[in-house]
Motif scaffolding. Structure first.
Motif, PDB file in Angstrom:
ATOM      1  N   ASP A   1       0.760  -1.392   0.015  1.00 54.00           N
ATOM      2  CA  ASP A   1      -0.116   0.089   0.128  1.00 54.00           C
ATOM      3  C   ASP A   1       0.839   1.260  -0.156  1.00 54.00           C
ATOM      4  OD1 ASP A   1      -2.328  -1.279  -0.104  1.00 54.00           O
ATOM      5  OD2 ASP A   1      -2.922  -1.040   2.223  1.00 54.00           O
ATOM      6  N   GLY A   2       1.962   1.330   0.380  1.00 55.93           N
ATOM      7  CA  GLY A   2       2.895   2.402   0.827  1.00 55.93           C
ATOM      8  C   GLY A   2       1.857   3.356   1.607  1.00 55.93           C
ATOM      9  N   ALA A   3       2.251   4.444   1.141  1.00 53.61           N
ATOM     10  CA  ALA A   3       1.492   5.762   2.234  1.00 53.61           C
ATOM     11  C   ALA A   3      -0.191   5.313   2.016  1.00 53.61           C
ATOM     12  CB  ALA A   3       1.950   7.083   1.861  1.00 53.61           C
ATOM     13  N   ARG A   4      -1.037   5.488   3.256  1.00 56.91           N
ATOM     14  CA  ARG A   4      -2.266   5.374   3.090  1.00 56.91           C
ATOM     15  C   ARG A   4      -2.925   6.615   3.530  1.00 56.91           C
ATOM     16  NH1 ARG A   4      -4.609   0.475   3.560  1.00 56.91           N
ATOM     17  NH2 ARG A   4      -5.875   1.033   5.261  1.00 56.91           N
ATOM     18  N   VAL A   5      -3.562   7.030   2.764  1.00 60.78           N
ATOM     19  CA  VAL A   5      -4.211   8.341   2.758  1.00 60.78           C
ATOM     20  C   VAL A   5      -5.706   8.404   2.575  1.00 60.78           C
ATOM     21  CG1 VAL A   5      -4.133  10.825   2.193  1.00 60.78           C
ATOM     22  CG2 VAL A   5      -1.910   9.605   1.995  1.00 60.78           C
ATOM     23  N   LEU A   6      -6.418   8.780   3.550  1.00 60.51           N
ATOM     24  CA  LEU A   6      -7.983   8.809   3.390  1.00 60.51           C
ATOM     25  C   LEU A   6      -8.210  10.117   2.735  1.00 60.51           C
ATOM     26  CD1 LEU A   6     -10.751   7.622   4.034  1.00 60.51           C
ATOM     27  CD2 LEU A   6     -10.882   9.122   6.065  1.00 60.51           C
ATOM     28  N   VAL A   7      -8.913   9.938   1.583  1.00 59.14           N
ATOM     29  CA  VAL A   7      -9.490  11.273   0.658  1.00 59.14           C
ATOM     30  C   VAL A   7     -10.955  11.554   0.916  1.00 59.14           C
ATOM     31  CG1 VAL A   7      -7.468  11.013  -0.491  1.00 59.14           C
ATOM     32  CG2 VAL A   7      -9.243   9.835  -1.340  1.00 59.14           C
ATOM     33  N   ASP A   8     -11.563  11.099   1.900  1.00 55.78           N
ATOM     34  CA  ASP A   8     -12.959  11.369   2.053  1.00 55.78           C
ATOM     35  C   ASP A   8     -13.134  12.747   3.024  1.00 55.78           C
ATOM     36  OD1 ASP A   8     -14.002   9.391   0.391  1.00 55.78           O
ATOM     37  OD2 ASP A   8     -14.206   8.085   1.996  1.00 55.78           O
ATOM     38  N   ARG A   9     -14.229  13.566   2.638  1.00 51.15           N
ATOM     39  CA  ARG A   9     -14.475  14.573   3.635  1.00 51.15           C
ATOM     40  C   ARG A   9     -15.008  14.099   4.919  1.00 51.15           C
ATOM     41  NH1 ARG A   9     -13.657  19.651   2.307  1.00 51.15           N
ATOM     42  NH2 ARG A   9     -13.537  19.134   0.140  1.00 51.15           N
ATOM     43  N   ILE A  10     -15.515  13.139   5.024  1.00 54.83           N
ATOM     44  CA  ILE A  10     -16.127  12.745   6.168  1.00 54.83           C
ATOM     45  C   ILE A  10     -15.425  11.378   6.743  1.00 54.83           C
ATOM     46  CG2 ILE A  10     -18.191  14.092   6.015  1.00 54.83           C
ATOM     47  CD1 ILE A  10     -19.737  11.671   5.066  1.00 54.83           C
ATOM     48  N   TRP A  11     -15.500  11.099   7.915  1.00 57.34           N
ATOM     49  CA  TRP A  11     -14.959   9.851   8.558  1.00 57.34           C
ATOM     50  C   TRP A  11     -15.849   8.793   8.146  1.00 57.34           C
ATOM     51  CZ3 TRP A  11     -10.249   8.677   9.731  1.00 57.34           C
ATOM     52  CH2 TRP A  11     -10.106   7.431  10.427  1.00 57.34           C
ATOM     53  N   PRO A  12     -15.214   7.676   7.533  1.00 57.97           N
ATOM     54  CA  PRO A  12     -16.003   6.464   7.107  1.00 57.97           C
ATOM     55  C   PRO A  12     -16.916   5.755   8.409  1.00 57.97           C
ATOM     56  CG  PRO A  12     -13.702   6.094   6.473  1.00 57.97           C
ATOM     57  CD  PRO A  12     -13.881   7.498   7.310  1.00 57.97           C
TER      58      PRO A  12
ATOM     59  N   THR B   1      -1.579   5.208  -1.554  1.00 57.85           N
ATOM     60  CA  THR B   1      -2.797   4.457  -1.868  1.00 57.85           C
ATOM     61  C   THR B   1      -3.811   5.561  -1.244  1.00 57.85           C
ATOM     62  OG1 THR B   1      -1.856   2.013  -1.291  1.00 57.85           O
ATOM     63  CG2 THR B   1      -4.421   2.548  -0.922  1.00 57.85           C
ATOM     64  N   LEU B   2      -4.893   5.923  -2.066  1.00 60.70           N
ATOM     65  CA  LEU B   2      -6.002   6.900  -1.825  1.00 60.70           C
ATOM     66  C   LEU B   2      -6.815   5.851  -1.257  1.00 60.70           C
ATOM     67  CD1 LEU B   2      -5.722   9.179  -4.719  1.00 60.70           C
ATOM     68  CD2 LEU B   2      -4.518   9.507  -2.512  1.00 60.70           C
TER      69      LEU B   2
END
Length: 122
Positions: free
Chosen positions: A20-31, A98-99
């Motif tokens: 995965d490498g760097a794992r970055v959440l790209v959603d505006r709200i938390w899942p 990883t987005l």
């Protein structure tokens, strides 16, 4: 010669993998239903997500996909989103990025459009 950016898109609910490498959440709200420690994130980049208004208008309607992509790309050109996009591009130049998104259909997700923008460096 510049190293090509390796950008992946995955659901945040999936188990992390070694590549995965760097794992970055790209959603505006938390899942929904996901504990913060279970996400195993390197970052949460809310500013790269589409505006709430655009996300609600789109509603993951396949008939609106092309217009959504056009509007979202316009939002990514705005200063705050542009800075977030530049940061993601910089991460990708230094290794796999990883987005992560909560969206069920990755092909209809904003993250797929964002990944293309990161790869293109725009």
């Amino acid at each position: 010669m510049a190293r090509a950016a390796k950008v992946r898109v995955r659901r945040v609910y999936e188990e992390p993998t070694a590549d995965d490498g760097a794992r970055v959440l790209v959603d505006r709200i938390w899942p929904r239903g996901l504990a913060k420690d279970a996400a195993r994130l390197d970052d949460w980049c809310k500013d790269a997500a589409p505006s709430t208004e655009l996300r609600r208008w789109y509603g993951h309607d396949p008939a609106r996909r092309d217009e959504f992509a056009r509007r979202y790309q316009a939002e990514l050109a705005e200063p705050v989103a542009r800075e977030a996009l530049d940061q993601l591009h910089d991460r990708a130049r230094h290794g796999t990025l990883t987005l992560l998104t909560a969206t069920k259909d990755l092909d209809l997700s904003h993250a797929a459009i964002l990944a293309e923008a990161v790869r293109a460096g725009r």
